[in-house]
Design an enzyme around this catalytic site. Structure first.
Site, short mmCIF file in Angstrom:
data_model
loop_
_atom_site.label_atom_id
_atom_site.label_comp_id
_atom_site.label_asym_id
_atom_site.label_seq_id
_atom_site.Cartn_x
_atom_site.Cartn_y
_atom_site.Cartn_z
N HIS A 170 6.90 8.85 8.81
CA HIS A 170 7.54 8.94 7.67
C HIS A 170 9.65 9.45 7.73
O HIS A 170 9.76 9.73 8.96
CB HIS A 170 6.87 10.51 6.47
CG HIS A 170 5.47 9.30 6.00
ND1 HIS A 170 5.77 8.87 4.51
CD2 HIS A 170 4.64 8.73 6.22
CE1 HIS A 170 4.61 8.24 4.03
NE2 HIS A 170 3.79 8.67 5.29
N ARG B 47 -9.23 -0.36 12.27
CA ARG B 47 -7.85 0.91 12.49
C ARG B 47 -8.30 2.15 11.82
O ARG B 47 -8.54 2.34 10.33
CB ARG B 47 -6.83 -0.18 12.25
CG ARG B 47 -5.76 1.18 12.07
CD ARG B 47 -4.37 0.85 11.06
NE ARG B 47 -4.47 1.48 10.87
CZ ARG B 47 -3.60 1.30 9.49
NH1 ARG B 47 -3.36 -0.41 9.20
NH2 ARG B 47 -3.44 2.20 8.68
N HIS C 281 40.24 -1.79 11.48
CA HIS C 281 39.11 -2.79 11.25
C HIS C 281 39.38 -3.90 11.03
O HIS C 281 38.48 -4.83 12.06
CB HIS C 281 37.86 -1.96 10.90
CG HIS C 281 37.49 -0.38 10.91
ND1 HIS C 281 36.48 -0.50 11.76
CD2 HIS C 281 37.93 0.87 11.36
CE1 HIS C 281 35.73 1.10 11.60
NE2 HIS C 281 37.08 1.51 11.65
N HIS D 79 -7.77 -0.97 2.47
CA HIS D 79 -7.48 0.12 3.19
C HIS D 79 -8.23 1.13 2.64
O HIS D 79 -9.15 0.65 1.83
CB HIS D 79 -5.86 0.73 2.49
CG HIS D 79 -5.19 2.31 2.86
ND1 HIS D 79 -4.99 3.42 2.71
CD2 HIS D 79 -4.83 2.45 4.29
CE1 HIS D 79 -4.68 4.12 3.41
NE2 HIS D 79 -4.58 3.67 4.65
N THR E 134 2.72 11.73 9.05
CA THR E 134 2.36 11.94 7.75
C THR E 134 3.77 12.76 6.88
O THR E 134 3.86 12.46 6.56
CB THR E 134 1.10 12.42 8.25
OG1 THR E 134 -0.14 11.67 8.07
CG2 THR E 134 1.40 12.81 6.57
N ARG F 48 0.71 -0.77 -0.55
CA ARG F 48 -0.23 0.00 0.23
C ARG F 48 1.17 0.89 -0.02
O ARG F 48 1.38 1.68 -0.38
CB ARG F 48 -0.65 -0.10 1.53
CG ARG F 48 -2.06 0.73 1.04
CD ARG F 48 -2.46 2.38 1.29
NE ARG F 48 -1.49 2.41 2.92
CZ ARG F 48 -1.20 3.63 2.92
NH1 ARG F 48 -1.06 4.87 2.61
NH2 ARG F 48 -0.35 4.12 3.90
N GLU F 49 1.59 1.31 1.54
CA GLU F 49 2.77 2.63 1.31
C GLU F 49 3.75 2.46 0.10
O GLU F 49 3.81 3.97 -0.60
CB GLU F 49 2.72 2.63 2.51
CG GLU F 49 3.57 3.59 2.97
CD GLU F 49 3.17 5.29 3.15
OE1 GLU F 49 2.64 5.22 3.26
OE2 GLU F 49 3.84 5.94 2.11
C1 AKG Z 1 0.31 8.82 6.28
O1 AKG Z 1 -0.34 9.87 6.94
O2 AKG Z 1 1.52 8.80 5.72
C2 AKG Z 1 -0.51 8.06 5.64
O3 AKG Z 1 -0.34 6.51 4.97
C3 AKG Z 1 -2.65 7.46 6.14
C4 AKG Z 1 -2.60 6.55 5.97
C5 AKG Z 1 -2.55 5.58 7.25
O4 AKG Z 1 -1.03 5.70 7.64
O5 AKG Z 1 -3.45 4.27 7.28
#
Ligand code: AKG
Length: 383
Positions: free
Chosen positions: A200, A136, A292, A76, A170, A12-13
């Site tokens: 992130h 969630r 090393h 999602h 985010t 997904r991400e």
């Molecule tokens: C974020 O805020 O970076 C997202 O990807 C939000 C969506 C999520 O984590 O469900």
């Protein structure tokens, strides 16, 4: 006592990385590899986005039902009823509903007041729950949200039926002490709810923030293989898994399978792994300077935080102008060549005077030894 698991969001991400697209077959193969690795949850995609994502989730859910995949499958969704229906008809185990809750997101994206946002969150979570799935809720831009409102959002999500709330950093602006404080306060203020962190990596602090969130009480860490994701991505799975093992003694995934999964995702994503990438990069257990290498030859713990075998890898070292006698002797021994101390000094002097060579290969070392000793050492083709 720390309790923590991994949600992998590569499908997904991770697919939100610029230029990255997975085919349906690749999605299924990655999901199987992630399940074998032992992640608690697989965020398999946002099915309302496109038919291939929908099809991929369908096949992944089928494997879950057959017991081939054991991780929980998460679909999602925006806080929109149509998205929820699409995810629910796929019979995922859990729907993850996200909604931007900072004043900035409310104003610039949703054009909603806080009261309207709370209503949308409660209504969409109840709607999903009525489809018989776990939910969630993700507080998008949670790290830039007024704390009291974040508490209200979390309680609203919990009371509407979500058993988990994910706090999304985010834009990647948290730092570790603030992260720990935030999660400690949330877990104190909102009982009977489990928290995730979605961190992130814009400032390169995602792994550090995830560790701090665990200390603050987060029980699921969102990660992607090779750290893929929007812009510069989120927490890399291989790094957080290694850090959790080192710092908390918990093996959240099978560490010796990380290399395989990393290579698989490297191939399918088309995003090359830099050699100096932690844990799975080519140089992660490759040593160079004489001091090393001498240390590592005596006791590898001098320059390794954990043995490479833990991660299914092996240690090695390079030869160049930084090399010392210990490394060189070890190399020639491994090549099966006997070199006297005096010859070794001459070879080392040659290496140190040739300052532009980045890597001496085995064949180069044999040639150097031939020059110095006058003996034939390299295998020759038959006359
Ligand atoms: C974020 O805020 O970076 C997202 O990807 C939000 C969506 C999520 O984590 O469900």
């Amino acid at each position: 006592m720390i309790k923590v698991g991994i949600l992998d969001s590569t499908l997904r991400e991770g697919e939100q990385t610029p230029g990255v697209i997975f085919t349906v077959d690749q999605r299924v193969e990655i999901a199987k590899a992630l399940s074998d690795l032992g992640v608690s949850m697989i965020e398999a995609g946002h099915p309302a986005v496109s038919p291939d994502i929908y099809e991929g989730i369908k096949r992944i859910v089928k494997l879950k039902k057959e017991g081939i995949i054991t991780s929980e499958i998460v679909g999602h969704s925006r806080a929109v009823k149509r998205d929820i229906e699409i995810a629910a008809e796929l019979e995922v185990n859990r729907i993850a509903i996200f909604y931007g809750v900072s004043d900035l997101h409310l104003k610039a994206k949703h054009k909603a007041t806080r009261e309207e946002a709370l209503r949308t969150i409660a209504e969409t979570i109840s709607y999903a729950k009525n489809h018989g799935v776990k939910v969630r809720f993700t507080a998008e831009d949670g790290s830039r949200t007024d704390f009291d409102f974040l508490v209200t959002v979390s309680k609203t999500a919990r009371d509407a039926g979500a058993d988990r709330v994910s706090i999304a950093d985010t834009v990647g602006i948290l730092y570790p002490s603030k992260t720990k404080e935030l999660f400690s306060a949330l877990t104190r203020e909102v009982p009977n709810l489990e928290f995730d962190i979605h961190a992130h990596n814009d400032l390169g602090l995602a792994v550090a923030n995830a560790l701090a969130a665990i200390e603050g009480g987060a029980t699921i860490i969102h990660a992607t293989v090779n750290g893929l994701g929007e812009r510069v991505g989120i927490v890399p799975l291989q790094q957080i898994a290694a850090a959790i093992k080192y710092h908390f003694g918990i093996e959240v995934v099978k560490l010796d399978k990380l290399q395989y999964v990393s290579s698989l995702v490297e191939k399918y994503s088309g995003i090359p792994m830099p050699p100096n990438y932690p844990i799975t990069g080519d140089y992660a257990f490759l040593h160079k300077a004489g001091v090393h290498v001498a240390g590592v030859l005596n006791d590898p713990r001098t320059y390794e935080f954990m043995p490479p075998e833990t991660f299914g890898r092996t240690r090695d070292y390079t030869i160049d102008k930084y090399t010392g006698k210990h490394a060189l002797r070890d190399k020639y021994e491994k090549l099966g060549v006997k070199i006297s101390d005096a010859e070794m000094d001459q070879i080392l002097a040659k290496i140190k005077s040739n300052t532009t060579i980045r890597f001496y290969r085995d064949v180069d070392l044999l040639e150097l030894a031939e020059e110095v000793t006058g003996r034939v050492l390299k295998p020759r083709p038959p006359e």
